[in-house]
Design an enzyme around this catalytic site. Structure first.
Site, PDB file in Angstrom:
ATOM      1  CG  ASN A 425      59.899 -86.444  21.668  1.00  0.00           C
ATOM      2  OD1 ASN A 425      58.778 -86.423  22.155  1.00  0.00           O
ATOM      3  ND2 ASN A 425      60.968 -86.678  22.417  1.00  0.00           N
ATOM      4  CD  GLU A 426      60.325 -84.588  25.635  1.00  0.00           C
ATOM      5  OE1 GLU A 426      61.472 -84.967  25.946  1.00  0.00           O
ATOM      6  OE2 GLU A 426      59.303 -84.911  26.285  1.00  0.00           O
ATOM      7  CG  ASP A 427      64.737 -82.152  18.819  1.00  0.00           C
ATOM      8  OD1 ASP A 427      64.838 -82.976  19.745  1.00  0.00           O
ATOM      9  OD2 ASP A 427      64.973 -82.431  17.639  1.00  0.00           O
TER      10      ASP A 427
END
Length: 857
Positions: A425-427
């Site tokens: 998630n969103e890395d």
């Protein structure tokens, strides 16, 4: 050969603080468990969900804790062995049996098995002791050990990146900081000579859907010779095969009963069972439920727009995936019951949602969660457990992550509801934000480990390799968001659209300009139910902090800058006041409801049929809460829906209408085009319909419009026909009309006080099929009259509340103090001359139902 036996090690557990000399063992409150639950049960800590008690329990996550129990030795015969199976230890655990260290763990997500045959006592009980070190301090030691890594996070602190534990335990912008430890999943003692280690199936549904090939695998351990495979449906046998142990079997099922998402068909579940036999005797069995479905992620060029599609197709049906993002339903996971999981998923299904995304900062969820999704037809987008940071990648950590991925894929791969695995998630988004090295043209995986973004090796090497090996039929996506050259590319892959609330803080009326091929996160905050607030205030409804801007209420909103952002969107759209608290709660929930409905309505408009799937999904952040809090959730910690839940439900119905207003400014033709004098303002409304029915066109419908003066309630246009005997093609949105806002006196500025209602009706029967009421915005400019004849009549026998008013009413909410009373719809708009019936359950003739609406005193 004796059959395998399984004995739960769930009795007589005790715990104590290891780094405190006078600490005594106390009985645990439940099993599985964690330390906070046990301390709460003994009243040794205050409830961290109440007031600011979270601050007073931080010491718990910095202490060392010991759990112990005893169990009798099993009877072992022949070549039998004894194994302790630990389904989940949180997180840095040293396991000692009878004084001998048998296991050391450092990954909360990975189950472990230990052969203890030689460690068991021959007489008497065995002592099992598990010591849990502080994940917080262990994380910081690892940060110090690897100073060359470029540590950085959104939410929590950087020590979480070094620890394979639920990342939200470090705190998030919707959750508290509560670093747990303990035996959080079951522990079992297994005794066997031979066993089935797993059972799963490769499923290939033919493109015609006329037959399915099911290859069942059941790897074994030990010397048992035969495996009998059975597959059944609704307890009716489909096939039986007997093969050599360790072999697979392939079955072809003609005219299979397929598994479909909710509302698109049945959720048929077959049972596959493997029975291990030796000399004609059964020694072990294992079974799972599976669904036969053909699921694909379609990414192909589009007509008339750049980029590619991003939509899910199940059994050849393209699906607009309206849904929501899931976080863990509690900070203390062992107390989430199977029934509560089912209630949550049912709330999602009852809300007309098709998909739920398991977010990458929580856990690989409990089987009860996925079982409920399978049974209720909710598609699952499953993240791997990485979120909002630049993760390190030293060799031992990579090896732990590989084991974590493989073991959890084995646990999840049989669920038909899971249609995609995503790496994080969103890395990638975080990597962009601090300009880490990320060259998409570089395909040399080993070289990624030498950059300042080594976690790319996890998302593009370790995880996809594991998926290809263990769950090849499920699509793997490197991350969320993930798409073109950047994570914000709206034409490729998925995006997280946070330019409403975060970012540029756009107006939510402009969501159509903020679209993407698939929007996997977006959202707006709202306060929870007043009873939820009363539950976290130390003195309940009598607490002096029972007001919107109080210190305690602010403490239960972890979003940075939430005061400014809530105030910004409120002040842009509504007349409101912070007192009384109930009215302020209503204002924030109305704001959230309007915002999210706008997004679904405008993005679903872009679902335009084959080759024009310009937007194919919208998952709101977020489904739920992990504690009582003000957040983006559409239902709070206690499963109490906010009003946005109902507006989302209406927008995701099978057949809906959409309306939007646009202002067009035309300069005076006799003056310079730059002149501000004499410009004519034209306010147009655009009307479309969305038919999500997968198989049926809706034919023979009429679309009509009515209009009222919002200030007087007087009808200005009784019926304008926008379409007659129209056909709405299946599974897409269809434009119906664009026209000026109908006013009695063009040019007199009446557009700003005209409310319109648009109806779809069956041309033959006159039955209403869909309805939408469109208001001039911003709503704060309207002079809303107070209704004198507002009616909310409960018919308990029919299970409905009939609501009506003699003037237009915005956002009528039904309220009831009795928690047993549940409304199937809420926050409806009323116009004169019609009655809206809202289904209700749990109400009796003496039930008191009250109302609230925009503009009331």
């Amino acid at each position: 050969m004796t059959p395998r036996t399984v004995v739960p090690i769930d009795k007589n557990w005790e715990f104590r603080q290891a780094d405190k000399e006078d600490s005594k063992y106390l009985p645990v409150s439940q099993f599985p468990t964690n330390v906070h639950l046990d301390l709460l049960a003994h009243k040794l800590i205050p409830d961290p969900y109440i007031g600011k008690n979270e601050n007073d329990v931080q010491w718990v996550g910095e202490a060392v804790w010991v759990y112990k129990t005893t169990f009798p030795s099993p009877s072992l015969s022949g070549s039998a062995k004894a194994v302790l199976a630990f389904d989940g230890l949180d997180t840095f655990a040293t396991v000692v049996l009878n004084g001998k260290t048998i296991l050391e763990t450092e990954n909360m997500f990975t189950p472990e098995r230990v052969d203890i045959t030689e460690v068991l006592e021959t007489d008497g009980d065995n002592e099992l002791v598990i010591t849990f070190d502080s994940a917080y301090f262990r994380g910081w030691k690892l940060v110090e050990k690897y100073p060359d890594h470029k540590w950085g996070v959104w939410n929590g602190d950087i020590s979480r990146l070094a620890v394979r534990k639920s990342q939200y335990h470090w705190g998030w912008d919707w959750g508290p900081t509560l670093l747990t430890c303990g035996p959080w999943r079951p522990i079992n003692l297994e005794v066997y000579e031979s066993r089935i280690t797993d059972i799963w199936a490769d499923i290939d549904v033919h493109k015609t859907l006329e037959h399915a090939t099911v290859t069942i695998h059941a790897p074994t351990e030990g010397t048992a010779s035969k495996v009998r495979y059975d597959i059944s449906l609704n307890d009716d046998s489909i096939a039986t095969r007997v093969v050599e142990a360790g072999s697979s079997t392939k079955l072809v099922i003609s005219n299979p009963e397929l598994w479909y998402p909710t509302r698109y068909g049945k959720q048929s579940l077959y049972t596959i069972k493997a029975t291990l036999e030796h000399d004609g005797k059964e020694v072990d069995t294992k079974s799972k439920k599976i669904g036969l479905r053909k699921a694909e992620l379609i990414q192909r060029p589009l007509k008339d727009q750049p980029g590619t599609s991003f939509f899910f197709e199940v059994n050849n049906i393209p699906i607009f995936c309206g849904g929501s993002d899931w976080i863990p339903a509690d900070n203390f996971i062992p107390r989430i019951s199977k029934e509560r999981y089912h209630d949550w998923v049912k709330l999602v299904a009852d809300g007309n949602q098709f998909m739920i995304r398991v977010w990458g900062g929580g856990i690989y969820e409990e089987q009860a969660f996925y079982d409920a999704c399978d049974e209720l037809g909710i598609l699952v987008w499953q993240d791997f457990m990485f979120g909002c940071g630049n993760y390190p990648a030293w060799p031992e950590l990579l090896a732990s992550i590989q084991r974590e991925a493989e073991e959890n894929l084995k646990l999840l791969r049989h669920h038909p509801s899971i249609v995609i695995f995503a790496g994080n998630n969103e890395d990638y988004q975080f990597a962009e934000s601090i300009s880490l090295t990320w060259d998409q043209e570089n395909h040399d995986a080993e070289s990624w480990l030498q950059t300042d973004f080594p976690a790319r090796y996890i998302y593009e090497k370790i995880l996809p390799d594991a998926c290809r090996k263990l769950a090849p039929a499920v699509h793997y996506h490197p991350g969320s968001p993930w798409g073109g050259k950047t994570t914000t590319d709206p034409t490729v892959g998925d995006i997280h659209q946070w330019n409403v609330w975060h970012g540029t803080q756009e107006k939510y009326q402009n969501f159509d300009a903020l679209s993407g091929r698939f929007v996997s996160e977006f959202g707006m905050e709202a306060f929870p139910h007043i009873k939820t607030i009363d539950a976290f205030l130390p003195q309940g409804s009598a607490d002096p902090d029972r007001y919107a801007q109080s210190s305690t209420v602010d403490f239960h909103n972890k979003a940075e800058g939430h005061e400014r952002r809530i105030a910004l969107y409120l002040v842009e759209n509504f007349r409101y006041a912070p007192d009384p608290l109930e009215a302020f709660i209503y204002a924030t929930q109305l704001m959230q409801a309007e915002c999210l409905a706008s997004a679904y309505r405008l993005w679903k408009r872009q679902w335009k049929g084959p080759g024009r799937e310009y937007c194919a999904g919208a998952l709101v952040w977020q489904t739920n809460d992990c504690w009582p809090v003000t957040s983006w959730a559409i239902a709070d910690y206690y499963l109490r829906p906010k009003h946005a839940y109902f507006t989302v439900k209406r927008e995701l119905a099978d057949l809906t209408l959409g309306v939007t207003r646009r202002e067009h400014r035309h300069p005076d033709p006799d003056r310079s085009r730059y002149s501000r004098i004499g410009a004519r303002v034209q306010t147009k409304i655009e009307v479309w319909a969305s038919n999500l029915l997968p198989r049926d066109d809706v034919a023979g419908v009429d679309c009509v419009l009515r209009a009222w003066d919002v200030e007087t309630g007087e009808i200005t246009h009784d019926e304008i026909t926008l379409a007659r005997n129209a056909t709405l093609p299946r599974n897409r949105s269809t434009e119906i009309a664009a026209l000026d806002v109908p006013v009695r006196h063009p040019g007199a500025g009446e557009e700003g006080r005209t409310v319109v209602a648009v109806y779809l009706v069956d041309g033959k029967t006159g039955r209403q099929l869909a309805r939408y009421v469109n208001w001039p915005e911003p709503l704060k400019y309207l002079h809303l009259p107070r209704p004198k004849a507002l009616r909310a009549a409960l018919d308990a026998g029919r299970g409905v509340v009939a609501v009506s008013a003699e003037v237009p009413v915005k956002g009528l909410a039904l309220e009831c103090d009795d928690e047993r009373v549940r409304f199937a719809d809420n926050l409806v708009d009323l116009v004169p001359g019609e009655t809206v019936e809202i289904p209700v359950s749990g109400a009796g003739e003496d039930t008191v139902i009250t109302t609230r609406y925009l503009g009331m005193d």
